[in-house]
Design an enzyme around this catalytic site. Sequence first.
Site, PDB file in Angstrom:
ATOM      1  N   GLN A   2      12.384   2.744  -4.541  1.00 45.46           N
ATOM      2  CA  GLN A   2      10.935   2.856  -4.714  1.00 45.46           C
ATOM      3  C   GLN A   2      10.518   4.201  -5.293  1.00 45.46           C
ATOM      4  O   GLN A   2       9.405   4.327  -5.798  1.00 45.46           O
ATOM      5  CB  GLN A   2      10.220   2.606  -3.389  1.00 45.46           C
ATOM      6  CG  GLN A   2      10.178   1.130  -3.005  1.00 45.46           C
ATOM      7  CD  GLN A   2       9.213   0.862  -1.879  1.00 45.46           C
ATOM      8  OE1 GLN A   2       9.192   1.583  -0.891  1.00 45.46           O
ATOM      9  NE2 GLN A   2       8.405  -0.171  -2.018  1.00 45.46           N
ATOM     10  N   HIS A  16       1.814  -1.360   6.445  1.00 48.44           N
ATOM     11  CA  HIS A  16       2.933  -0.839   5.654  1.00 48.44           C
ATOM     12  C   HIS A  16       2.831  -1.256   4.188  1.00 48.44           C
ATOM     13  O   HIS A  16       3.123  -0.464   3.289  1.00 48.44           O
ATOM     14  CB  HIS A  16       4.257  -1.295   6.248  1.00 48.44           C
ATOM     15  CG  HIS A  16       4.464  -0.825   7.654  1.00 48.44           C
ATOM     16  ND1 HIS A  16       4.435   0.511   7.998  1.00 48.44           N
ATOM     17  CD2 HIS A  16       4.672  -1.503   8.820  1.00 48.44           C
ATOM     18  CE1 HIS A  16       4.629   0.638   9.293  1.00 48.44           C
ATOM     19  NE2 HIS A  16       4.769  -0.570   9.816  1.00 48.44           N
ATOM     20  N   LEU A  17       2.402  -2.479   3.920  1.00 49.25           N
ATOM     21  CA  LEU A  17       2.213  -2.907   2.535  1.00 49.25           C
ATOM     22  C   LEU A  17       1.134  -2.070   1.858  1.00 49.25           C
ATOM     23  O   LEU A  17       1.244  -1.758   0.665  1.00 49.25           O
ATOM     24  CB  LEU A  17       1.853  -4.395   2.478  1.00 49.25           C
ATOM     25  CG  LEU A  17       1.538  -4.958   1.091  1.00 49.25           C
ATOM     26  CD1 LEU A  17       2.682  -4.734   0.115  1.00 49.25           C
ATOM     27  CD2 LEU A  17       1.193  -6.449   1.179  1.00 49.25           C
ATOM     28  N   ALA A  18       0.107  -1.707   2.604  1.00 47.38           N
ATOM     29  CA  ALA A  18      -0.954  -0.869   2.035  1.00 47.38           C
ATOM     30  C   ALA A  18      -0.372   0.400   1.417  1.00 47.38           C
ATOM     31  O   ALA A  18      -0.754   0.802   0.308  1.00 47.38           O
ATOM     32  CB  ALA A  18      -1.980  -0.521   3.113  1.00 47.38           C
ATOM     33  N   ASP A  19       0.577   1.027   2.119  1.00 43.27           N
ATOM     34  CA  ASP A  19       1.220   2.233   1.588  1.00 43.27           C
ATOM     35  C   ASP A  19       1.914   1.962   0.258  1.00 43.27           C
ATOM     36  O   ASP A  19       1.902   2.803  -0.644  1.00 43.27           O
ATOM     37  CB  ASP A  19       2.268   2.755   2.579  1.00 43.27           C
ATOM     38  CG  ASP A  19       1.675   3.211   3.899  1.00 43.27           C
ATOM     39  OD1 ASP A  19       0.476   3.529   3.933  1.00 43.27           O
ATOM     40  OD2 ASP A  19       2.422   3.244   4.893  1.00 43.27           O
ATOM     41  N   GLN A  20       2.522   0.775   0.143  1.00 46.76           N
ATOM     42  CA  GLN A  20       3.318   0.440  -1.047  1.00 46.76           C
ATOM     43  C   GLN A  20       2.451   0.076  -2.251  1.00 46.76           C
ATOM     44  O   GLN A  20       2.956  -0.006  -3.371  1.00 46.76           O
ATOM     45  CB  GLN A  20       4.267  -0.731  -0.756  1.00 46.76           C
ATOM     46  CG  GLN A  20       4.988  -0.685   0.565  1.00 46.76           C
ATOM     47  CD  GLN A  20       5.935   0.475   0.698  1.00 46.76           C
ATOM     48  OE1 GLN A  20       6.487   0.924  -0.292  1.00 46.76           O
ATOM     49  NE2 GLN A  20       6.127   0.964   1.904  1.00 46.76           N
ATOM     50  N   HIS A  74      -0.444   7.896   7.026  1.00 44.51           N
ATOM     51  CA  HIS A  74       0.505   7.705   5.919  1.00 44.51           C
ATOM     52  C   HIS A  74      -0.251   7.334   4.648  1.00 44.51           C
ATOM     53  O   HIS A  74       0.007   7.881   3.562  1.00 44.51           O
ATOM     54  CB  HIS A  74       1.471   6.585   6.310  1.00 44.51           C
ATOM     55  CG  HIS A  74       2.862   6.758   5.799  1.00 44.51           C
ATOM     56  ND1 HIS A  74       3.248   6.324   4.552  1.00 44.51           N
ATOM     57  CD2 HIS A  74       3.967   7.307   6.359  1.00 44.51           C
ATOM     58  CE1 HIS A  74       4.533   6.596   4.374  1.00 44.51           C
ATOM     59  NE2 HIS A  74       4.995   7.192   5.456  1.00 44.51           N
TER      60      HIS A  74
END
Length: 344
Positions: free
Chosen positions: A103, A283-287, A308
């Site tokens: 990533q 967690h997807l929000a971060d990605q 985060h």
Amino acid sequence: MARIIALDGAQGEGGGQILRSALSLSMITGQPFEMSGIRAGRAKPGLLRQHLTAVRAATEICGAQVNGDELGSQQLRFTPGPIRGGEYRFAIGSAGSCMLVLQTVLPALWFADGSSRVEVHGGTHNQAAPSADFICRVWEPLLARMGINQRTTLIKHGFYPAGGGAAATVVEPAASLRGLTLISRGETRRITAEALLASVPHHVGEREVATLEAHFPRAEKNVVALEGGCGPGNALSLMIQSEQLTELFAAFGVKGTSAEAVANQVAHEARRYLASPAAVGEHLADQLILPLALAGEGAFTVARASAHLLTNIAVVERFLPVTFNLEEAREMVQVMVSKKDSGS
């Protein structure tokens, strides 16, 4: 010469995401950066093997000049060169996350001069990192909707502490990036509970998926015994496929923790997601922050804005002419990105 962006690695949640985002953005924009206090918020501060591999992978892909690239270093200076497509192979040398290394460099390769293949050896299913399943089933389908042609293949599972796993991604340069809007997830279409077992008794996986089934009676069950000496390891996931996107929640078996406790951890996170009207999990929000910023437009909803997330936004806004706006509404936060007004 481009100005050097000074970054404080201790800002916000003080983790490795600050470094990974800075490396990606530096490669893409050509802007050098200096970072101090790397991972200052962690029990073992400084560069671990996974972070050092990400730095060296970025260095190789763009021919960067770098200072401070050694284990334990809390200072780094990175001056990028042009991004070069090609065949790359990197080994972490531990069970550190292959996915976090991928990533870091893949966003740069969306803007390379040709197609690329990147293979990374290390851990594929790690605590506190997206799993290979998350990358393949959740993240990449959303990237495809943005015009990004990237496909990751899991070569071999790798669990903590042994590692020994590998994943490879083939990526083509993107002609342009489209924005993405995820405001509502729509109806839930399918729920799948899956236990991966490597040198772990089969009954452990059976108990895990049975516990998840008690929480989610509609869930399909799948217990997979992995061959090839990639253990010991145990990963449990719950995949929720909705009209607008797929989400995946995972936990990992740890010695001394019961199968039921592992399953209840996954169930708690998934139930919290389903109880919220938000489209995207934490967690997807971060990605999504980096690809949406590179597209210059887009929006999504998430139950809360984590430290985060806010830290990642702050780093992105140092490199790109974009603005993120966060609005709280109806038990969720709407995150919107737009290009800065050229007059501002």
